[in-house]
Scaffold this active site. Structure first.
Site, PDB file in Angstrom:
ATOM      1  N   GLN A   1       0.842  -1.346   0.051  1.00 58.25           N
ATOM      2  CA  GLN A   1      -0.074   0.161   0.149  1.00 58.25           C
ATOM      3  C   GLN A   1       0.968   1.268  -0.221  1.00 58.25           C
ATOM      4  O   GLN A   1       1.697   1.398   0.963  1.00 58.25           O
ATOM      5  CB  GLN A   1      -0.961   0.083   1.292  1.00 58.25           C
ATOM      6  CG  GLN A   1      -2.106   1.120   1.156  1.00 58.25           C
ATOM      7  CD  GLN A   1      -2.779   1.326   2.557  1.00 58.25           C
ATOM      8  OE1 GLN A   1      -2.464   1.683   3.483  1.00 58.25           O
ATOM      9  NE2 GLN A   1      -4.064   1.039   2.093  1.00 58.25           N
TER      10      GLN A   1
ATOM     11  N   TYR B   1      -8.026  10.692   4.067  1.00 57.50           N
ATOM     12  CA  TYR B   1      -6.672  11.024   3.894  1.00 57.50           C
ATOM     13  C   TYR B   1      -6.345  12.038   2.799  1.00 57.50           C
ATOM     14  O   TYR B   1      -7.612  12.342   2.123  1.00 57.50           O
ATOM     15  CB  TYR B   1      -5.878   9.825   3.739  1.00 57.50           C
ATOM     16  CG  TYR B   1      -5.599   9.163   4.817  1.00 57.50           C
ATOM     17  CD1 TYR B   1      -4.460   9.377   5.898  1.00 57.50           C
ATOM     18  CD2 TYR B   1      -6.563   7.641   5.354  1.00 57.50           C
ATOM     19  CE1 TYR B   1      -4.341   8.791   7.034  1.00 57.50           C
ATOM     20  CE2 TYR B   1      -6.205   7.184   6.458  1.00 57.50           C
ATOM     21  CZ  TYR B   1      -5.180   7.512   7.327  1.00 57.50           C
ATOM     22  OH  TYR B   1      -4.897   6.922   8.506  1.00 57.50           O
TER      23      TYR B   1
ATOM     24  N   ARG C   1     -15.056  -4.300  12.022  1.00 53.18           N
ATOM     25  CA  ARG C   1     -15.583  -5.419  13.083  1.00 53.18           C
ATOM     26  C   ARG C   1     -16.231  -6.521  12.377  1.00 53.18           C
ATOM     27  O   ARG C   1     -17.237  -7.054  12.828  1.00 53.18           O
ATOM     28  CB  ARG C   1     -16.504  -4.545  13.812  1.00 53.18           C
ATOM     29  CG  ARG C   1     -15.696  -3.513  15.103  1.00 53.18           C
ATOM     30  CD  ARG C   1     -16.618  -3.226  16.078  1.00 53.18           C
ATOM     31  NE  ARG C   1     -16.544  -4.198  16.901  1.00 53.18           N
ATOM     32  CZ  ARG C   1     -17.272  -4.686  18.171  1.00 53.18           C
ATOM     33  NH1 ARG C   1     -18.278  -3.984  18.366  1.00 53.18           N
ATOM     34  NH2 ARG C   1     -16.974  -5.815  18.980  1.00 53.18           N
TER      35      ARG C   1
END
Length: 683
Positions: free
Chosen positions: A104, A197, A334
């Site tokens: 990444q 971001y 989650r």
């Protein structure tokens, strides 16, 4: 393997690259193969960390973000050919596991960079910032699509990225991706139209006010992301896979303001209608996969969900966006294996993204495949070590440099991402060790000492293991805490560690032991309040003591706020009184966790009195004194005291007596577990 998990262990493809199963290890800050807060290099600690997980049946691993340009020193990744030469033989070894690896790459953070107080000075003072540029160019690190306030120091303005800098980053993406391909890396992931971001800030209307070709229209806002994938494909070929980290919906109401689950709000970022269009547009630009969830740093709990967030919190949104593309879509947030397997079998998503569970238990995928789910140590979403970025009023990122430079460690597993510092090695001389206190610290110390070959006995004054963590795990949203207690109890039983219940030790001479570990925790503080006898302790409430309808909580912090959250969920009417100027002015408490509670209380209009104290507790109400001395009376059928704890060691420290955890110094689960390991490994 249990039948319900079969869909997780089927192959799939990203472009022409076949992945052996549907479990993706998502990127985490601090796990980059090229280092993090230091000059770029081949990071052997991270490499070993990933190789271990690859050997334990992960399908696809995506290491943490690699900034295209060093945070310290400013060198571009592609300017270090030696690093990529070292990467090549590692990839040959890695591929023998059958796993695949994408690197990444990130353009940067923009206003979301978690600046500390020290770095914020460089942005406030241009002269100091200029002097520091050769080492740390804070202005560049925080540069954003438009002039914007920092997420972490709201009084600091981040400058606008220039077009020349955008073009340099696009070129760097392409050059670095080509070096990755030549080193044998299976693909790259572009970071990110995700989480607010830098590249995502370009796409969002509330953070991009540009009037050039990178602002305004839909096509202009997504231009940076499009040019990036086109440049990578031009350099590496159309068959080289490029994934995109993608937030389906921003879940954002404004700067520093997120929307909690179930809240009706006006989206200022990317709403679902735009996301449907954007996902298709980005696929057509050349992206081969969407690695997806939700949120921005202003709604950070969607991308980094604490326990307050529902399990599988992003699944419905990610599954919806899957309908609009033909490329594979990964869902994170989650995720439970059960829900993920069902969604994959139904064609709603293509793979399950998991991050922090890999920090606490690197073997969890193998354990799942082998039907040993009870052996999996659960992640409790605390962020105490993997992302301890705390922010509260008047303080930017209140994180130590040690933590900032070594993120992605684990509160529950000190060995994670720390090289061989915490290796469990056999003891030279097995000893008799008595552990006083069967809480988390005591159980962990007993477990590690036993694994080293010592003979351990636990002495617990109650009739169950778990200590104060039993109370902490009591609320219904603490299902992972409950699982952790159950895991520890199973470990103690499996290791055949004797436990003597109903025994309070106050005299070391009563023990037949070479070494004694004291893990008796702490006791609750009290306040000299008029009417204070009406107040109950936080632990008493958590263990089941009933309250009335109107409940006053004295003390915010994490404990007080979680109690208020629990009370609200039960239909009660909590009021919080906190002496500080922020509800949770606590170092080590991740902003993803604290901002959820702040936003929830604001949305549900839970009364909060900051810089205030309780002057008196009366039969049906209480008197609150504000900072200016103003007195306010609030209804209070019940009062809960949550003002901290003081150490309560059963025995004082000595030559052969070792006091650990809250009995030594009150902290959090990370300090308790890490100290338990440190002591147990030295005996």
């Amino acid at each position: 393997m249990e039948q319900q998990y079969e869909a997780l262990f089927t192959p799939w493809k990203i472009g022409n690259v076949e992945i052996k199963n549907r479990i993706v290890m998502c990127p985490m800050g601090g796990t980059s193969l090229f280092g993090w807060m230091e000059p770029n290099h081949f990071d052997k600690v991270a490499a070993e960390f990933f190789l271990e997980r690859a050997n334990n049946d992960v399908g696809l691993i995506i290491p943490g973000i690699a900034p295209l340009r060093d945070t310290i020193g400013g060198r571009w990744l592609y300017q270090n050919p030696r690093m990529f030469r070292q990467l090549k033989p590692y990839m040959d070894t890695f591929h023998k596991t059958g796993a695949k690896l994408f690197v990444q790459l990130t353009a940067g953070f923009g206003r979301s960079f978690a600046i500390t107080e020290a770095l914020s000075v460089l942005l406030r003072n241009k002269a100091l910032g200029t002097l520091a540029k050769p080492i740390v160019d804070a202005s560049y690190i925080c540069a954003s699509p438009s002039p914007l306030p920092s997420r972490w120091a709201e009084d600091v303005m981040c400058r606008q990225v220039t077009k020349e800098e955008i073009h340099q980053m696009v070129e760097a993406f392409a050059k670095t991706a080509k070096l990755c391909k030549e080193a044998g890396v299976d693909g790259v992931e572009v970071h990110a139209v995700h989480e607010g971001y830098l590249m995502d800030q370009f796409t969002l209307p509330y953070t991009n006010f540009r009037t050039d070709e990178y602002g305004g229209s839909f096509e202009n806002r997504y231009r940076f992301a499009v040019e990036t994938v086109q440049a990578i494909k031009a350099a590496c070929g159309k068959d080289f896979p490029v994934s995109l980290r993608y937030s389906v919906v921003s879940k954002t109401k404004g700067l520093c303001s997120g929307a909690v689950p179930g809240e009706e709000y006006t989206e200022v970022g990317r709403d679902m209608a735009e996301s449907e269009k954007a996902a298709r547009y980005l696929q057509e630009a050349g992206y081969d996969m969407l690695n997806a969830d939700n949120g921005t740093y202003d709604a950070w709990y969607w991308a980094h969900p604490p326990q307050y967030m529902p399990q599988n919190c992003n699944l419905d949104d990610v599954a919806h966006i899957r309908k609009f593309v033909d490329i594979p879509v990964v869902c994170a947030g989650r995720m439970t294996p059960e829900a993920a397997a069902e969604a994959i079998a139904d064609g709603r998503i293509d793979a399950m993204g998991v991050a922090r569970q890999f920090l606490v238990d690197g073997q969890w995928v193998r354990k799942l495949r082998e039907g040993r789910t009870q052996d999996i140590q659960p992640c409790i979403c605390c962020h105490n070590a993997c992302f301890p970025l705390a922010h509260y009023k008047g303080v930017a990122n209140d994180e130590t440099f040690e933590d900032a430079s070594h993120m992605a460690r684990c509160a529950l597993n000190p060995a994670t991402m720390q090289g061989h510092k915490f290796d469990i090695v056999p003891a030279r001389t097995p000893k008799k060790i008595a552990v006083i206190g069967g809480g988390i610290g005591g159980m962990e110390a007993a477990r590690i000492a036993t694994l080293r070959g010592h003979h351990v006995t636990i002495y617990e004054k109650s009739h169950q293991l778990g200590g104060v963590f039993v109370a902490a795990a009591a609320p219904d949203f603490k299902e992972k805490d409950k699982e952790l207690i159950a895991w520890y109890r199973r470990q103690i039983e499996a290791l055949k560690i004797p436990v003597v219940y109903g025994t309070e030790i106050t005299d070391a001479s009563a023990l037949d032991a070479d070494e004694i570990i004291v893990a008796t925790g702490a006791k609750a503080r009290t306040l000299p309040l008029k009417g204070g006898e009406r107040a109950m302790d936080a632990v008493d409430y958590l263990l089941g003591k009933e309250t009335g309808e109107q409940v006053l909580i004295i003390g915010g912090g994490l404990s007080g706020c979680e109690i208020a959250y629990d009370l609200f969920r039960k239909g009660k009417k909590p009021v919080i009184v906190e002496a500080k100027n922020d509800l949770m002015a606590v170092r080590g408490l991740c902003l993803a966790n604290s901002s959820y509670l702040r936003d929830f209380f604001q949305y549900q209009k839970v009364p909060v009195y900051l810089e205030s104290t309780v002057a008196e507790i009366r039969e049906k109400d209480a008197v609150i004194r504000g900072k200016d001395g103003t007195l306010t009376t609030v209804p209070a059928d019940s009062v809960i005291l949550s003002v901290g704890y003081t150490p309560a060691p059963a025995l004082p420290a000595g030559r052969h007596v070792h006091v650990i955890g809250d009995a030594c110094k009150v902290g959090n689960l990370r300090t308790v577990v890490w100290q338990a390991w440190s002591v147990a490994e030295k005996l």
